[in-house]
Design a protein around this motif. Structure first.
Motif, short mmCIF file in Angstrom:
data_model
loop_
_atom_site.label_atom_id
_atom_site.label_comp_id
_atom_site.label_asym_id
_atom_site.label_seq_id
_atom_site.Cartn_x
_atom_site.Cartn_y
_atom_site.Cartn_z
N ILE A 42 4.14 -5.42 6.17
CA ILE A 42 4.96 -4.23 6.33
C ILE A 42 4.14 -3.20 7.11
O ILE A 42 2.99 -2.93 6.77
N GLY A 43 4.72 -2.66 8.17
CA GLY A 43 4.01 -1.67 8.97
C GLY A 43 4.08 -0.30 8.32
O GLY A 43 5.09 0.06 7.74
N VAL A 44 2.99 0.47 8.43
CA VAL A 44 2.98 1.81 7.86
C VAL A 44 2.42 2.78 8.90
O VAL A 44 1.39 2.51 9.52
N ALA A 50 4.98 -0.34 0.33
CA ALA A 50 3.90 -0.82 1.19
C ALA A 50 2.95 -1.72 0.43
O ALA A 50 2.27 -2.56 1.02
N GLY A 51 2.87 -1.53 -0.89
CA GLY A 51 1.98 -2.36 -1.68
C GLY A 51 0.64 -1.71 -1.95
O GLY A 51 -0.28 -2.36 -2.43
N PHE A 52 0.51 -0.41 -1.65
CA PHE A 52 -0.75 0.27 -1.94
C PHE A 52 -0.91 0.48 -3.45
O PHE A 52 -2.01 0.64 -3.95
N GLU A 53 0.22 0.50 -4.13
CA GLU A 53 0.18 0.62 -5.58
C GLU A 53 1.24 -0.30 -6.16
O GLU A 53 2.18 -0.67 -5.48
N ALA A 54 1.07 -0.64 -7.43
CA ALA A 54 2.05 -1.50 -8.09
C ALA A 54 2.92 -0.64 -9.00
O ALA A 54 2.44 0.29 -9.63
N PRO A 55 4.22 -0.94 -9.07
CA PRO A 55 5.09 -0.16 -9.95
C PRO A 55 4.81 -0.49 -11.42
O PRO A 55 4.28 -1.56 -11.73
N LEU A 57 9.44 -4.72 8.44
CA LEU A 57 9.82 -3.43 7.89
C LEU A 57 8.76 -2.41 8.29
O LEU A 57 7.57 -2.69 8.23
N MET A 58 9.22 -1.25 8.74
CA MET A 58 8.28 -0.20 9.14
C MET A 58 8.48 0.99 8.22
O MET A 58 9.60 1.45 8.03
#
Lengths: 524, 360
Positions: free
Chosen positions: B81-83, B50-55, B156-157
């Motif tokens: 991207i849907g969450v 989702a992009g809330f955090e970076a790897p 993408l969901m």
């Protein structure tokens, strides 16, 4: 109570009846106390009626009142937005960013509360002697009162569910828009409550504005009182001040609205992430550092400087110990009185909520908003006109304190009673304790720490109270605040310094406790 | 090239490894379920997508565009991207209509119509739109969250245990409705759950996760009937696992001679059967005599639970008991319809249907 009756349907009707009567005593006591608390408000109305409409109009609609009104309104509408912006920025930096030393900055943002407002002003006026007027008032007011906003805002920020911010980001909002559309709206309750508190303090404060020669209603009332005693002019200024306070209350209720801001859904929220400041860190550090310097550095440096300049001479121990003793006595007795008076109200608001309780609570809410000067004015007039022997007696001043600080005691008591589940009281009853003993063994024991905290808050308020004490205290009374005031009134700033230091030292533990409490409330 | 590609994605929280290097491919328009016990890293994986955090390491690419590579990552609000979060994460300060329309520009054409349409698609009544999130039931809140996420037409969901807060009956129907809805809209979906039945019924592709790594990725059938190891087998359902000798496409064990799904020949291996592969038939002690190649057992316990009952059966004439001495003669736990629950002490005949799976 209802369930106690259900549990013992027909076997023990007498017990049920007895309990009902016991409760109605409590309700009666609460109603009586609320009525007494409304006394100052009733006094304003009574005075207005007695003075006669024409005189009222003549006293209220005159240039002087207009001037004071403009001053007061400007003070409030400039100070409050600045304090909000500052508090939100500080709260975000300390709670939601990786600012180095954020715990320390957080404490330093609460600590200015330990310094009475008039000591802030004293520090500034001896630091920058030319300071006066509206902008000086705004500066010192923001510095003295912004923690009232910082505390609830930072607590609310900590409690926010980060899932909402994630959701907004997933819906395509950048960080700034997430803050504006999701975070800020959820801080609304905290901002409203804190702003109301700051606004009421601005209306009620006396000492702060006298130092910097800025006239507000409160300073004008005290001036008027000192020159013409309890003449109708002072009383009518008081009436206008009360209208201002009620207007603030109504405004807050309107803006706050009925909305719910609690987290929807179940389960614990996940831990919030802190934003990375990166290269902006030094710039961001500047804000809390500057605020700490202005709000803590200036008072401490000034008080320290005067203490150094004064040397050992300013520590007149006999005088100081007398003032300390008198202050402690008034503070402790006043706190006990206020807490005892708040008990019935607190109990029914948790255990027997209903329409009557809401009404009584509304009364307390309004009375809590009245400035000390108005309450003092009312009590002076009433004792002089109706019960002269009581004028400037210990009884009257303690009574005044109880009225002024009842709402403060009520808040702590209510919170602590709410944490003592009624089931325990019932369990004690079912184990054979009569109602009063059951109450004693469970609820009162469990709420004791909260009650003690409330008492301490009241005691602190009394220690730093100046206006009402000056107007109501018996001749010869000299509390710490009064001694500080009279020395600084004589421009003997060095002799005032020890008193300032003692007041700050006494306030620090309570401020620390407030800080810890606000952290704990948010579960950390 | 797949629609979503993850290669060697890793993430640590201080000393704790949440993801230890994960590879995953998701085809366009498909439904993938990531399933694993709590704390296995599945939610972390979702947050990274989702992009809330970076790897910390690894690469995430969507439709050929790199979203994250090492520490560099496209922020969530630019990913499209849907969450849908566990409890919906509805904005408590906004009405339902404003919640649904949150991602739609305020001056967008026909915004209100669009909101009503979205509400209709997820099966919400129009009257609900004026209400506030806390006035809605859990199922309705989830529908709002779904409508809100669909409003921005995501490619993408991501669904983060969206059904776990719902009660059992509602959960199944919501699952089906959501699956159909997303299928119709042609949205690729990833579901994170700890409920294996949910994962198996929802997805075309299931990934079982454990300790920050995928244990196995495949179709629901593959994973259920041909799990790679014991952990996957037992995570996805009850399993009967016994040691056996394999030869000529058959396994010989204490359950008799059973066809297996491999041609290779091995001296000792472990085979797995799902309890529902073993059928029970009532018989009597007399019926046992003279049928040496049939398997019989005695019912030692029977737990009736309505539609199904759980039956414990102790084998009576296991052909291979010495080999299984360590396991002793532990009863098998089987299932059968509740209508025909056997009594304790009854003799039953056991028949195996289908093939047994041989663990590698």
């Amino acid at each position: 109570m209802a369930s106690a009756i259900h549990l013992t349907p027909s076997t023990l009707p007498a017990a049920g009846m007895k309990k009902r009567r016991a409760m109605s005593w409590i309700t009666l006591a609460a109603a009586l106390i609320s009525l007494i608390a409304l006394l100052p408000l009733a006094f304003i109305v009574w005075i207005a009626v007695q003075t006669g409409w024409d005189t009222v109009v003549a006293l209220v609609f005159r240039p002087r009142v207009g001037e004071l009104l403009v001053n007061t309104v400007l003070l409030v509408i400039i100070t409050v937005p600045i304090a909000i912006t500052l508090s939100v920025a500080l709260a975000w930096l300390t709670e939601r960013s990786d600012l180095p030393g954020n715990r320390l900055w957080s404490w330093l943002s609460v600590a200015p509360l330990a310094i009475p407002a008039f000591v802030h002003s004293y520090a500034w006026i001896s630091f920058v002697p030319g300071l006066h007027g509206l902008w000086a008032g705004v500066l010192v007011s923001v510095i003295a009162y912004f923690p009232f906003l910082y505390l609830p805002i930072s607590a609310a920020l900590r409690r926010l569910d980060p899932a909402l911010e994630d959701a907004a980001a997933a819906l395509g909002l950048g960080p700034w828009r997430v803050f504006a559309r999701v975070v800020l709206p959820q801080l609304r309750l905290a901002i409203c409550g804190g702003s109301l508190l700051v606004g009421l303090h601005l209306l009620a404060e006396y000492g702060l504005y006298v130092f910097i020669r800025f006239d507000t209603f409160t300073t004008a009332i005290v001036d008027q009182f000192q020159s013409t005693f309890n003449g109708p002019a002072a009383n009518m200024l008081g009436a206008v001040l009360v209208v201002c306070c009620l207007f603030l209350l109504a405004l807050e209720v309107t803006i706050r609205g009925e909305e719910r801001y609690a987290r929807v859904g179940s389960g614990a929220a996940r831990k919030q992430q802190r934003a990375r400041l990166g290269r902006a860190t030094p710039a961001c550090l500047f804000l809390p550092a500057a605020v700490a310097l202005l709000s803590l550095g200036v008072p401490f440096v000034t008080v320290g400087r005067w203490l150094l300049a004064g040397g050992a001479d300013v520590w007149r121990w006999d005088e100081i110990s007398l003032a300390l003793g008198q202050t402690l006595f008034l503070a402790i007795v006043g706190a006990v009185l206020a807490t005892v008076a708040a008990m019935p109200m607190a109990w029914i608001s948790i255990r027997a909520p209903g329409r009557l309780q809401r009404l009584l609570e509304g009364c307390n809410y309004i009375v809590g908003a009245l400035p000390g000067v108005v309450i003092a004015l009312a009590l002076v007039t009433i004792t002089v006109r109706v019960a002269l022997p009581l004028y400037q007696t210990l009884f009257t001043i303690l009574f005044g304190y109880a009225l002024m600080f009842l709402p403060r005691a009520l808040i702590s008591l209510r919170a602590s009673i709410a944490q003592a589940p009624v089931e325990l009281e019932r369990a004690a009853s079912s184990l054979g304790r009569p109602p009063v003993k059951a109450l004693w063994a469970t609820t009162i024991r469990l709420s004791a720490p909260g009650a003690a905290a409330g008492m301490a808050m009241v005691a602190l308020g009394i220690t730093n109270e100046l206006t009402a004490t000056q107007m109501l205290a018996p001749n010869g009374t000299r509390t710490l605040a009064m001694a500080f005031w009279s020395y600084s009134g004589e421009i003997d700033y060095a002799s005032a310094a020890p008193y300032a230091l003692i007041m700050v030292a006494m306030s620090l533990p309570m401020t620390w406790w407030l800080y810890v409490q606000s952290k704990r409330m948010a579960g950390r | 090239m797949s629609f979503l590609e993850l290669s060697d994605v890793a993430k640590n929280y201080g000393p704790v490894t949440a993801l230890a290097g994960v590879d995953l491919r998701v085809e366009s328009g498909s439904r993938t379920a990531i399933v694993g016990p709590s704390g296995c890293g599945k939610t972390t994986l979702l947050r990274l997508i989702a992009g809330f955090e970076a790897p910390d390491r690894g690469r995430i690419a969507l439709d050929g565009k790199v979203l994250a590579n090492g520490g560099a990552a496209v922020p969530a609000h630019r990913r499209g991207i849907g969450v849908v979060a566990q409890d919906g994460a509805l904005f408590p300060h906004l009405s339902i209509a404003d919640n649904i329309g949150f991602g739609i520009a305020r001056n967008a054409d026909k915004r209100a119509d669009h909101i009503v349409e979205l509400a209709y698609i997820v099966g919400l009544d129009k009257a609900v739109l004026k209400r506030r999130p806390h006035e809605l039931s859990g199922g309705q809140q989830q529908r709002v969250a779904l409508a809100r996420a669909m409003a921005m037409k995501p490619r993408l969901m991501l669904l983060d245990e969206p059904f776990s807060a719902l009660d059992t009956g509602l959960r199944a129907s919501m699952r089906k409705a959501v699956a159909e809805l997303l299928e119709e809209a042609g949205i690729t979906t990833i579901l994170v759950t700890h409920d294996q039945a949910e994962a198996l019924s929802f997805a075309n592709q299931v990934a079982v996760m454990r300790d920050g790594l995928f244990s196995q990725v495949g179709t629901p059938r593959e994973l259920y009937f041909q799990p790679r190891d014991r952990m996957v087998a037992e995570f996805l359902g009850d399993a009967i696992i016994v040691p056996a000798r394999i030869a000529d496409g058959f396994a010989v064990s204490r359950l008799g001679r059973i066809a297996v799904d491999t041609k290779e020949r091995r001296d000792v291996a472990r085979i797995m059967l799902r309890p529902e592969q073993i059928l029970l038939k009532r018989t009597s002690r007399e019926g046992m005599s003279g049928t040496p190649d049939m398997l019989f057992g005695e019912v030692t316990d029977c737990e009736f639970a309505g539609a199904v009952c759980t039956v414990a059966v102790r084998l009576l004439n296991s052909p291979d008991p010495p080999d299984a001495a360590a396991i002793g003669n532990t009863p098998l736990t089987l299932r059968r319809t509740g209508m025909d629950a056997p009594e304790v002490g009854e003799i039953v005949r056991l028949t195996v249907t289908g093939k047994a799976h041989v663990f590698a």
